[in-house]
Design a protein around this motif. Structure first.
Motif, PDB file in Angstrom:
ATOM      1  N   ILE A 389       0.812  -1.223   0.000  1.00 46.28           N
ATOM      2  CA  ILE A 389       0.000   0.000   0.000  1.00 46.28           C
ATOM      3  C   ILE A 389       0.847   1.275   0.000  1.00 46.28           C
ATOM      4  O   ILE A 389       0.318   2.369   0.147  1.00 46.28           O
ATOM      5  N   HIS A 390       2.148   1.140  -0.156  1.00 47.69           N
ATOM      6  CA  HIS A 390       3.050   2.294  -0.237  1.00 47.69           C
ATOM      7  C   HIS A 390       2.888   3.214   0.981  1.00 47.69           C
ATOM      8  O   HIS A 390       2.511   4.385   0.868  1.00 47.69           O
ATOM      9  N   GLN A 391       3.208   2.645   2.126  1.00 47.58           N
ATOM     10  CA  GLN A 391       3.125   3.394   3.368  1.00 47.58           C
ATOM     11  C   GLN A 391       4.031   4.617   3.346  1.00 47.58           C
ATOM     12  O   GLN A 391       3.746   5.630   3.990  1.00 47.58           O
ATOM     13  N   GLU A 392       5.119   4.565   2.565  1.00 53.26           N
ATOM     14  CA  GLU A 392       6.047   5.693   2.509  1.00 53.26           C
ATOM     15  C   GLU A 392       5.368   6.945   1.942  1.00 53.26           C
ATOM     16  O   GLU A 392       5.626   8.072   2.396  1.00 53.26           O
ATOM     17  N   VAL A 393       4.464   6.760   0.973  1.00 47.46           N
ATOM     18  CA  VAL A 393       3.727   7.901   0.408  1.00 47.46           C
ATOM     19  C   VAL A 393       2.669   8.374   1.390  1.00 47.46           C
ATOM     20  O   VAL A 393       2.454   9.583   1.560  1.00 47.46           O
ATOM     21  N   ILE A 394       2.002   7.453   2.046  1.00 45.79           N
ATOM     22  CA  ILE A 394       0.988   7.825   3.047  1.00 45.79           C
ATOM     23  C   ILE A 394       1.633   8.634   4.173  1.00 45.79           C
ATOM     24  O   ILE A 394       1.078   9.638   4.630  1.00 45.79           O
ATOM     25  N   ASP A 395       2.838   8.221   4.604  1.00 44.11           N
ATOM     26  CA  ASP A 395       3.543   8.963   5.656  1.00 44.11           C
ATOM     27  C   ASP A 395       3.885  10.378   5.197  1.00 44.11           C
ATOM     28  O   ASP A 395       3.748  11.340   5.966  1.00 44.11           O
ATOM     29  N   SER A 396       4.327  10.518   3.959  1.00 44.18           N
ATOM     30  CA  SER A 396       4.777  11.820   3.472  1.00 44.18           C
ATOM     31  C   SER A 396       3.622  12.763   3.154  1.00 44.18           C
ATOM     32  O   SER A 396       3.646  13.932   3.533  1.00 44.18           O
ATOM     33  N   VAL A 397       2.604  12.257   2.447  1.00 45.72           N
ATOM     34  CA  VAL A 397       1.521  13.117   1.981  1.00 45.72           C
ATOM     35  C   VAL A 397       0.465  13.331   3.055  1.00 45.72           C
ATOM     36  O   VAL A 397      -0.052  14.443   3.227  1.00 45.72           O
ATOM     37  N   PHE A 398       0.145  12.280   3.814  1.00 50.57           N
ATOM     38  CA  PHE A 398      -0.954  12.369   4.786  1.00 50.57           C
ATOM     39  C   PHE A 398      -0.484  12.403   6.240  1.00 50.57           C
ATOM     40  O   PHE A 398      -1.279  12.754   7.124  1.00 50.57           O
ATOM     41  N   HIS A 399       0.756  12.011   6.498  1.00 48.01           N
ATOM     42  CA  HIS A 399       1.304  12.002   7.861  1.00 48.01           C
ATOM     43  C   HIS A 399       0.409  11.234   8.822  1.00 48.01           C
ATOM     44  O   HIS A 399       0.101  11.700   9.933  1.00 48.01           O
ATOM     45  N   THR A 400      -0.042  10.062   8.404  1.00 52.63           N
ATOM     46  CA  THR A 400      -0.895   9.250   9.261  1.00 52.63           C
ATOM     47  C   THR A 400      -0.619   7.786   8.968  1.00 52.63           C
ATOM     48  O   THR A 400      -0.029   7.444   7.942  1.00 52.63           O
ATOM     49  N   THR A 401      -1.026   6.930   9.865  1.00 51.28           N
ATOM     50  CA  THR A 401      -0.827   5.498   9.702  1.00 51.28           C
ATOM     51  C   THR A 401      -2.048   4.897   9.031  1.00 51.28           C
ATOM     52  O   THR A 401      -3.172   5.067   9.509  1.00 51.28           O
ATOM     53  N   ALA A 402      -1.832   4.213   7.953  1.00 51.52           N
ATOM     54  CA  ALA A 402      -2.948   3.597   7.224  1.00 51.52           C
ATOM     55  C   ALA A 402      -3.395   2.332   7.950  1.00 51.52           C
ATOM     56  O   ALA A 402      -2.624   1.713   8.693  1.00 51.52           O
ATOM     57  N   PRO A 403      -4.645   1.928   7.750  1.00 58.10           N
ATOM     58  CA  PRO A 403      -5.086   0.646   8.317  1.00 58.10           C
ATOM     59  C   PRO A 403      -4.275  -0.495   7.733  1.00 58.10           C
ATOM     60  O   PRO A 403      -3.598  -0.349   6.720  1.00 58.10           O
ATOM     61  N   MET A 404      -4.336  -1.638   8.393  1.00 64.27           N
ATOM     62  CA  MET A 404      -3.649  -2.821   7.878  1.00 64.27           C
ATOM     63  C   MET A 404      -4.114  -3.132   6.460  1.00 64.27           C
ATOM     64  O   MET A 404      -5.302  -3.001   6.148  1.00 64.27           O
ATOM     65  N   SER A 405      -3.192  -3.549   5.627  1.00 64.90           N
ATOM     66  CA  SER A 405      -3.584  -3.996   4.293  1.00 64.90           C
ATOM     67  C   SER A 405      -4.342  -5.309   4.413  1.00 64.90           C
ATOM     68  O   SER A 405      -4.324  -5.979   5.455  1.00 64.90           O
ATOM     69  N   ALA A 406      -5.010  -5.712   3.334  1.00 64.98           N
ATOM     70  CA  ALA A 406      -5.775  -6.957   3.344  1.00 64.98           C
ATOM     71  C   ALA A 406      -4.862  -8.148   3.654  1.00 64.98           C
ATOM     72  O   ALA A 406      -5.230  -9.046   4.415  1.00 64.98           O
ATOM     73  N   ALA A 407      -3.668  -8.162   3.068  1.00 66.93           N
ATOM     74  CA  ALA A 407      -2.731  -9.261   3.293  1.00 66.93           C
ATOM     75  C   ALA A 407      -2.277  -9.295   4.756  1.00 66.93           C
ATOM     76  O   ALA A 407      -2.158 -10.373   5.357  1.00 66.93           O
ATOM     77  N   GLU A 408      -2.038  -8.107   5.333  1.00 67.14           N
ATOM     78  CA  GLU A 408      -1.612  -8.049   6.736  1.00 67.14           C
ATOM     79  C   GLU A 408      -2.729  -8.501   7.674  1.00 67.14           C
ATOM     80  O   GLU A 408      -2.483  -9.182   8.676  1.00 67.14           O
TER      81      GLU A 408
END
Length: 552
Positions: A389-408
């Protein structure tokens, strides 16, 4: 329609009168040269044949033309048949007040469809085209369809026909500006709302090679459609798998750089180059696509939210709110292998290669659309791969932790089961869990419920209890889930199992069974060895070759 083509003023007045409200910027596209049409429009305004209405609306200026009494008289004098058409059209339409901007915009959309249909050679007049209604409701003198002719129908005609054939249906046409029918072929005309596309091409060294700032109106149709398809793809997939809710905290919405940047992109309608550049750099500095080049695309759009009447029914022609949003997608750009291609200008074959834009790897919509309104506390994030889910982009653009991915989520759920149950986590229990969750998924699909399906830890514990699992192990399972997912977490069953298949693996073999027949697979211990058993009561094939059981 208009027989006197050498009278451009008459042609303009016909379109303005027939469409009731006509967008001023469209007048240059009616026919002939754009500059000449512009002069004709200014003459019509100056001499009082049409009146020009201006009003600011959502950071835009609406400029609308309507016919005056003098304009009516001109049409009546030069083309009585055209005057009769206009008079009939206005008489059968609801009155338009300039305070009703949404009604004017709707008429503008239909005017665009009318001009497009006229340019395509389609018949647009009610009296000269076949009815879409059922034979019982057609007039006795209705037109017989000619498969060689094209006919244009406005959204109202289309909706009326749909609801006449299927009264219980709700025809949604807020984006449709008409349909052209020719023989068995139908061409829908859609209003996209996206007038401009922005973006940048980034190489593998994270350097911007070029920028995109294109008007959708002047792009070739095939190119415009490809841009729109890429943006559309970034809003596809299943919620909870490819589509993830990004949630901002109250503090972020109140005062944070990341939320302020996203709001600035939306509020500026992407017209501020410095804001776009700041956003590009945030993505470029964080995104990891390996050695791949990629394209960042941005677009702004508005959506007229259909009005709900007192009976809680949608009114497609009315709107009491506008949803403005920004959509973004990031697409890998891949090298195409050199192949032979035909060049018509040379009438020869030559080697051709180049770079092509692939489907989006990730993207997002901001703000989210919840309960028929903009939700600035949420964004909808897209990832092509549910397990990346490209957590690195979520951290940079949204500065928040995304929910677990489906696989996780799936891995964490399986770990919670195996750690808590130990030897009790046998084949029969896993089969039962799979069947119960699969039934829930199927029932949710059949119900067409808009809300995503949820499974609480208590619901999962109840399934274990129904299968005779000891309370001590159920309590251990609940504790493990609290550790993996957090207290009070709700899960999506579609992320926990693959409802479309049932697969059993050993070190040397894999058995795939239709989920509806998963009960056929059994485990047995025979002479101290573990076996997987499947009944073979019917024909057996090996690589397509029918075989028999030894000793049969």
């Amino acid at each position: 329609m208009i027989t006197c083509k050498n009278d451009r003023l008459l042609e303009l007045l016909w379109f303005v009168g027939y469409c009731i409200e006509f967008p001023a910027q469209l007048a240059v596209r009616i026919g002939g040269g754009a500059e000449w049409n512009r002069r004709v429009m200014y003459r019509a305004i100056r001499e009082g044949y049409v009146k020009l209405f201006r009003k600011k609306h959502h950071r835009h200026v609406i400029r609308s033309l309507s016919l005056t009494e003098k304009g009516f008289d001109y049409v009546a004098q030069h083309d009585p048949e055209a005057w009769a058409m206009i008079h009939s059209r206005i008489s059968n339409s609801d009155p338009v007040y300039h305070a009703w901007i949404e009604k004017i915009l709707r008429l503008h959309a239909i005017a665009i469809g009318t001009v497009m249909a006229n340019a395509a050679g389609a018949e647009i007049l009610q009296s000269r085209k076949p009815s879409l209604m059922s034979p019982a409701k057609r007039a006795k003198n209705s037109i017989t369809p000619d498969p060689q002719c094209a006919y244009y129908y406005v959204p109202h005609e289309l909706r009326t026909a749909i609801e006449e054939y299927s009264p219980e249906s709700v025809s949604k046409s807020s984006r449709t500006i008409g349909i052209i029918v020719k023989g068995r072929q139908c061409y829908f005309l859609y209003y996209t709302g996206i007038s401009r596309i922005y973006g940048c091409f980034v190489n593998s060294s994270r350097e911007i090679v070029s920028y995109i700032d294109e008007s959708m109106g002047i792009l070739p149709q095939d190119e415009a459609e490809k841009y729109l398809n890429l943006l559309k793809k970034a809003l596809s997939g299943k919620l909870g798998k490819n589509l993830i809710d990004i949630i901002f905290s109250t503090e972020q919405v109140a005062d944070s750089d990341e939320h302020r940047l996203l709001m600035a992109l939306r509020d500026s309608e992407l017209k501020d180059g410095e804001i776009r550049e700041e956003f590009y750099q945030k993505v470029i500095e964080s995104l990891d696509l390996g050695d791949s080049n990629y394209l960042i695309l941005l677009a702004h759009d508005t959506y007229d939210v259909p009005h709900k009447n007192k009976n809680d029914e949608m009114d497609a022609d009315a709107s009491d709110a506008v949803f403005a949003y920004v959509v973004c997608c990031v697409c890998p750009v891949k090298e195409r292998k050199a192949e032979l291609g035909f060049f018509p200008g040379d009438n020869e074959f030559h080697s051709c290669a180049g770079q092509i834009v692939a489907a989006p790897e990730l993207g997002f919509l901001f703000p989210a659309f919840d309960d028929r309104a903009a939700n600035i506390y949420n964004a909808l994030f897209y990832s092509r791969k549910a397990d990346e889910i490209h957590q690195e982009v979520i951290d940079s653009v949204f500065h928040t932790t995304a929910p677990m991915s489906a696989a996780e989520q799936k891995e964490a759920f399986q770990n919670a089961l195996s750690e808590a149950l130990g030897d009790a986590c046998n084949m029969e229990l896993v089969q039962s869990i799979h069947d119960r969750l699969r039934d829930q998924i199927e029932q949710h699909k059949e119900s067409h419920a808009p809300e995503p399906l949820e499974l609480s830890v208590s619901d999962a514990a109840a399934i274990l209890r129904d299968n005779g699992v000891e309370e001590e192990k159920i309590l251990a399972f609940r504790d493990s889930c609290a550790t993996q997912f957090g207290d009070g977490a709700t899960l999506n069953p579609a992320n926990l199992i693959d409802s479309g298949r049932f697969e059993v693996k050993t070190a040397d073999a894999t058995i795939s069974v239709d989920p509806e027949h998963s009960y056929l697979v059994e485990t047995r211990i025979i002479d101290g060895r573990k076996y997987l058993l499947i009944p073979a009561d019917e024909d057996i094939e090996v690589n397509g070759f029918g075989v028999r059981v030894k000793g049969e």
